[in-house]
Design a protein around this motif. Sequence first.
Motif: not given
Length: 158
Positions: A42-51
């Motif tokens: 799938q392709i998803v919009s950019m979202q918050p990424v947990t470091e």
Amino acid sequence: MENKIEQAVSVLEENKENSELKWLTFFLDKQLFGVSITNVEQIVSMQPVTEVPEYPLFAKGIINLRGAIIPVIDLRVRMGKAEMQYTDHTCIIINRVDNEQMGFIVDEVDAVIDIPGEVISSPPKMGDDGVNRYCAGVGRWFKGKNRPVLECCKSIAG
């Protein structure tokens, strides 16, 4: 921008059964790349990424996508390009790599296209630069211009 992602997702779903020659094209630093849709989920919009502590610089962290924890790599950084601010066009391509999901952050998706095998040649040998670990070849599919064709395998992640 959401419209372009939705279009690519729609074409991915329609062509999953006959995916051998289908490629998802995307941009990194204004350069067009292609990846086989065989393993694209799938392709998803950019979202918050947990470091995650002590991850390599290109491994941005993890996302929670409908309950699934997915590691995310910034392909721009992985390929030695300058890091940039994410935009409305930035998205995450979710791939299946060795039965595990992995997200690849790209600047922008372009389209799902047919690339016949005969227009893909082996990648050039550039010494021990590591690029050949994840570059499956070079395709000439757009107005005769050379475009890298990526192999989304475990080596791109590590």
